[in-house]
Enzyme design. Structure first.
Site, PDB file in Angstrom:
ATOM      1  N   LYS A  51      38.336  47.814  36.169  1.00  0.00           N
ATOM      2  CA  LYS A  51      37.658  46.970  37.149  1.00  0.00           C
ATOM      3  C   LYS A  51      36.402  47.640  37.708  1.00  0.00           C
ATOM      4  O   LYS A  51      35.432  46.959  38.023  1.00  0.00           O
ATOM      5  CB  LYS A  51      38.607  46.629  38.306  1.00  0.00           C
TER       6      LYS A  51
ATOM      7  N   HIS B  24      49.286  37.424  45.447  1.00  0.00           N
ATOM      8  CA  HIS B  24      48.224  37.617  44.463  1.00  0.00           C
ATOM      9  C   HIS B  24      48.621  37.233  43.048  1.00  0.00           C
ATOM     10  O   HIS B  24      47.986  37.654  42.086  1.00  0.00           O
ATOM     11  CB  HIS B  24      47.699  39.065  44.479  1.00  0.00           C
TER      12      HIS B  24
ATOM     13  N   GLU C  35      37.829  47.330  48.135  1.00  0.00           N
ATOM     14  CA  GLU C  35      36.821  46.312  48.383  1.00  0.00           C
ATOM     15  C   GLU C  35      37.122  45.516  49.634  1.00  0.00           C
ATOM     16  O   GLU C  35      38.207  45.585  50.193  1.00  0.00           O
ATOM     17  CB  GLU C  35      36.606  45.418  47.159  1.00  0.00           C
TER      18      GLU C  35
ATOM     19  N   ARG D  31      40.893  37.591  26.929  1.00  0.00           N
ATOM     20  CA  ARG D  31      41.960  36.996  26.117  1.00  0.00           C
ATOM     21  C   ARG D  31      42.107  35.536  26.521  1.00  0.00           C
ATOM     22  O   ARG D  31      41.453  35.072  27.436  1.00  0.00           O
ATOM     23  CB  ARG D  31      43.283  37.709  26.403  1.00  0.00           C
TER      24      ARG D  31
HETATM   25  P1  ADP Z   1      44.871  41.394  39.030  1.00  0.00           P
HETATM   26  O1  ADP Z   1      44.008  41.796  37.872  1.00  0.00           O
HETATM   27  O2  ADP Z   1      45.890  42.432  39.383  1.00  0.00           O
HETATM   28  O3  ADP Z   1      45.454  40.025  38.883  1.00  0.00           O
HETATM   29  P2  ADP Z   1      42.583  40.491  40.556  1.00  0.00           P
HETATM   30  O4  ADP Z   1      41.485  41.419  40.817  1.00  0.00           O
HETATM   31  O5  ADP Z   1      42.410  39.486  39.472  1.00  0.00           O
HETATM   32  O6  ADP Z   1      43.898  41.343  40.298  1.00  0.00           O
HETATM   33  O7  ADP Z   1      42.966  39.730  41.893  1.00  0.00           O
HETATM   34  C1  ADP Z   1      44.114  38.911  41.955  1.00  0.00           C
HETATM   35  C2  ADP Z   1      44.120  38.071  43.220  1.00  0.00           C
HETATM   36  O8  ADP Z   1      44.035  38.905  44.380  1.00  0.00           O
HETATM   37  C3  ADP Z   1      42.949  37.134  43.384  1.00  0.00           C
HETATM   38  O9  ADP Z   1      43.161  35.942  42.722  1.00  0.00           O
HETATM   39  C4  ADP Z   1      42.886  36.956  44.885  1.00  0.00           C
HETATM   40  O10 ADP Z   1      43.881  36.070  45.326  1.00  0.00           O
HETATM   41  C5  ADP Z   1      43.267  38.300  45.399  1.00  0.00           C
HETATM   42  N1  ADP Z   1      42.078  39.102  45.674  1.00  0.00           N
HETATM   43  C6  ADP Z   1      41.422  39.901  44.815  1.00  0.00           C
HETATM   44  N2  ADP Z   1      40.374  40.475  45.386  1.00  0.00           N
HETATM   45  C7  ADP Z   1      40.337  40.065  46.668  1.00  0.00           C
HETATM   46  C8  ADP Z   1      39.502  40.301  47.788  1.00  0.00           C
HETATM   47  N3  ADP Z   1      38.480  41.128  47.705  1.00  0.00           N
HETATM   48  N4  ADP Z   1      39.784  39.666  48.946  1.00  0.00           N
HETATM   49  C9  ADP Z   1      40.829  38.832  49.044  1.00  0.00           C
HETATM   50  N5  ADP Z   1      41.668  38.570  48.038  1.00  0.00           N
HETATM   51  C10 ADP Z   1      41.437  39.164  46.854  1.00  0.00           C
END
Ligand code: ADP
Length: 661
Positions: free
Chosen positions: A116, A235, A200, A297
């Site tokens: 990431k 999440h 973040e 993917r």
């Molecule tokens: P993973 O790869 O583990 O699924 P992601 O980076 O795709 O993690 O984030 C998954 C979820 O987490 C997002 O869909 C959102 O709901 C929440 N999320 C991610 N980043 C943030 C953020 N900066 N602030 C609030 N919620 C977040």
């Protein structure tokens, strides 16, 4: 086009790929572990090859065995599905070294997006907006804590190698930062072998909006519009939809262009998803969406995009991998109606979504929706893999119609033998905010307990279970349907008592035969009169005070599943009851509530512990389970060690008997 492909996956996605391949005249080779010998995907493929024992690490993650199978079967290409090896660049290279085609992006594209932090840096350079935060190399706790303050609380700690919500911790208060960091690192280390994190800004009201992209590897990239995956629990996506509610044409164009830029920046080939987070504290705004990551993917939720575009994304994947150009240009793509997808899982919402295992005795979803599944009635959901039973996809002319279809299908689906989230999903569909399209990732969390608890079984449901327990329903389907029941009357036995276990509580129900197909059931001082109106296998119609209603009663040995009035309820005949009770009960012992890996053992023999103190941490089915001391006491024995794989019910720790402490 390929003549034959191997599918390096299992379950619903393997079945789904096989269906498209068959339609295109492409032969399929399935692979299977010992736990999947009788699985649906094995039966559906043209041929199937064993690749190892049940544990995923030794089978579906066993790259060399899979490549060996592909070569032995004469397959020309390998489709990885999602999960397992789908985003593993080393596997892609091994496939290519074996002179096979990997149906997916290049190893380099996967690497570019794999972490990431690096992906964010790359996207910043490509002019794609990214979430404010620290995604550099420094990892000292004190430094990261300082960055968190600079970003401004609340912050989100994320594993840079993360996926599936693992290694992610929201922190609201600086005093919690260090503990959250430790826990995120531990989870990331165990899941990805990489404990490094980024920090973040945590968005106050975030929406997860992702854009489906497709590249041909030669510079041509299109987007297939957006999906909204904001309905999440911790999440993790629960219900996805396409398009996104409230999306304007301008914002769609801006997000689509950013996603295409992201894919083009890495010379992307095949299906991919660019995930954005939108800060909607002031509504959907073009200057408030940020790149989160790119999934290189096909995704679990791709069917909603298929539903609104009328396209088959697996077909596109095969065509692009075979060297054909993208089947359509951007201006040829359009959105038709609205679609939702719900993920039906074997899990218990009332017990913190604890995954369930067991035999699926009934599995029946009404018509009018698409069901992508890798199991059928009679199959066992094992602890080895993801406990998803099916994806239910509904399409409609507009959002309201699609949502009504999804809700109806979830309410009427009959899944028996194990606990599922079907009722939870149906209740979600009825949430006023969701129905109004006012979604954000905190919606489920705010909706509260009422979403989680299954309503109590009605007296009618109890009565039907009692009739089944006594064999009266089965008797009704015999050639001389009421012969057996008349027999009861002849023998003068007009009433019998059924003993049922329901939710760990034993119930006695007195059933009086009052006439042909006519029963009175007494339970907890209440009497319910039921007449069987018709019966056809496990489907019946019951007459309750002249109101004729459908019901399904399914009996599988001691387990009785009753579906009535829009809800499913599980009962067990009482001879067997007790076996269904808590494995971990008893004040002296901690036992494993499910199969898993022992992660932390916080006490040793002889240690004095206090009630509620965390003693053993297990990792099982995507979660960290913390098992606490059942009472104050002294540890008598710890028969497990960190790293042990334990079976359900295995003794993890014992306390000395009460009187000795
Ligand atoms: P993973 O790869 O583990 O699924 P992601 O980076 O795709 O993690 O984030 C998954 C979820 O987490 C997002 O869909 C959102 O709901 C929440 N999320 C991610 N980043 C943030 C953020 N900066 N602030 C609030 N919620 C977040």
């Amino acid at each position: 086009m390929f003549r034959k492909i191997l599918i390096a996956n299992r379950g619903e996605i393997a079945c789904r790929i096989i269906r498209t391949a068959r339609r295109m005249g492409v032969a399929t080779v399935a692979v299977y572990s010992d736990a999947d010998r009788a699985a649906l995907h094995v039966g559906m493929a043209d041929e199937a090859i064993r690749i190892g024992p049940a544990e995923a690490a030794k089978s579906y993650l066993n790259g060399p065995a899979i490549i060996e199978a592909a070569k032995a079967s004469g397959a020309e290409a390998v489709h990885p599905g999602y999960g397992f090896l789908s985003e593993n660049p080393d596997f892609v290279e091994a496939v290519e070294t074996a002179r096979l085609v990997f149906i997916g992006p290049s190893a380099n594209a996967i690497r570019a997006m794999g972490l990431k932090d690096a992906a964010k840096a790359l996207m910043e350079k490509a002019g794609v907006p990214v979430v404010p935060g620290y995604h550099g190399h420094r990892q000292e706790a004190a430094f990261l804590a300082g960055e968190a303050v600079a970003i401004g609380y609340p912050v989100l700690i994320k594993a840079r190698a993360g996926g599936g919500g693992k290694g992610m911790r929201r922190v609201d208060d600086p005093t919690d930062f260090s503990a959250a960091l430790d826990s995120a690192r531990r989870e990331a280390e165990s899941a990805f072998g990489d404990g490094r994190v980024l920090v973040e800004k945590y968005m106050a009201k975030p929406r997860h909006i992702e854009v489906q992209v497709f590249g041909d590897g030669h510079g041509d990239v299109v987007h297939l519009f957006e999906r909204d995956c904001s309905l999440q629990r911790r999440h993790q996506k629960v219900i996805e939809e396409a398009p996104a509610p409230g999306m304007t044409a301008e914002m769609r164009a801006a997000m689509g262009a950013a996603a295409v830029r992201a894919a083009a920046a890495i010379g992307y080939s095949g299906a991919g998803t660019v995930e954005f987070i939108a800060d909607v504290s002031e509504g959907l705004r073009q200057d408030r969406f940020y790149f989160m990551e790119m999934n290189t993917r096909l995704q679990v939720e791709h069917p909603v995009t298929e539903a609104i575009t009328g396209l088959d994304l697996v077909e596109w994947q095969l065509r692009v991998a075979a060297g054909e150009p993208l089947p359509k240009r951007q201006e040829e793509l359009a959105i038709d109606g609205w679609a939702f997808e719900a993920r039906l899982y074997a899990e218990n919402p009332a017990r913190d979504f604890l995954p369930a295992t067991g035999r699926l005795s009934v599995f029946d979803v009404p018509e009018g929706v698409r069901v992508d599944s890798g199991v059928q009635a009679g199959d066992v959901i094992t602890p080895y893999y993801d406990p998803m039973i099916a994806k239910v996809i509904a399409h409609g002319r507009d959002r309201a119609e699609a949502l009504a279809r999804l809700e109806g299908a979830l309410r009427q689906c009959r899944v028996g033998g194990l606990v599922t989230n079907a009722g939870f999903l149906a209740r979600l569909c009825r949430l006023p905010a969701f129905a109004a399209g006012d979604v954000d990732t905190g919606l489920i969390g705010r909706a509260g307990e009422s979403l989680l608890a299954e309503p109590d079984a009605s007296e009618e449901a109890f009565a039907l279970a009692a009739l089944s327990a006594l064999g009266f329903l089965e008797a009704a389907t015999e050639p001389d349907p009421w012969g057996r029941l008349r027999g009861f009357r002849l023998w003068g036995e007009a009433a019998r008592t059924a003993f049922l276990d329901h939710g760990g509580v034993e119930h006695a129900l007195r059933v009086t035969i009052r006439g042909k197909e006519n029963f009175r059931v007494e339970h907890n001082g209440l009497a319910t009169d039921l007449r069987l109106h018709s019966i056809d296998g496990s489907s019946l119609q019951v007459d309750v005070d002249g109101h004729i209603l459908p019901a399904t009663v399914h009996r599988d040995r001691s387990a009785i599943a009753v579906f009535f009035g829009g809800h499913g309820h599980a009962f067990a005949t009482a001879e067997e009851a007790g076996h269904h009770g808590e494995a971990a009960a008893g004040g002296d012992r901690l036992s494993a509530p499910m199969p898993g890996l022992v992660r932390i053992v916080a006490a040793e023999q002889g240690a004095r512990v206090a009630r509620g103190e965390p003693l053993v941490t297990m990792e099982a089915m995507k979660m960290e389970l913390v098992l606490a001391a059942p009472r104050d006491g002294v540890v008598a024995a710890v028969p497990v060690a960190v790293g042990d794989q334990v079976a359900e019910g295995a003794l993890l720790l014992a306390l000395e008997p009460e009187e000795a402490t």
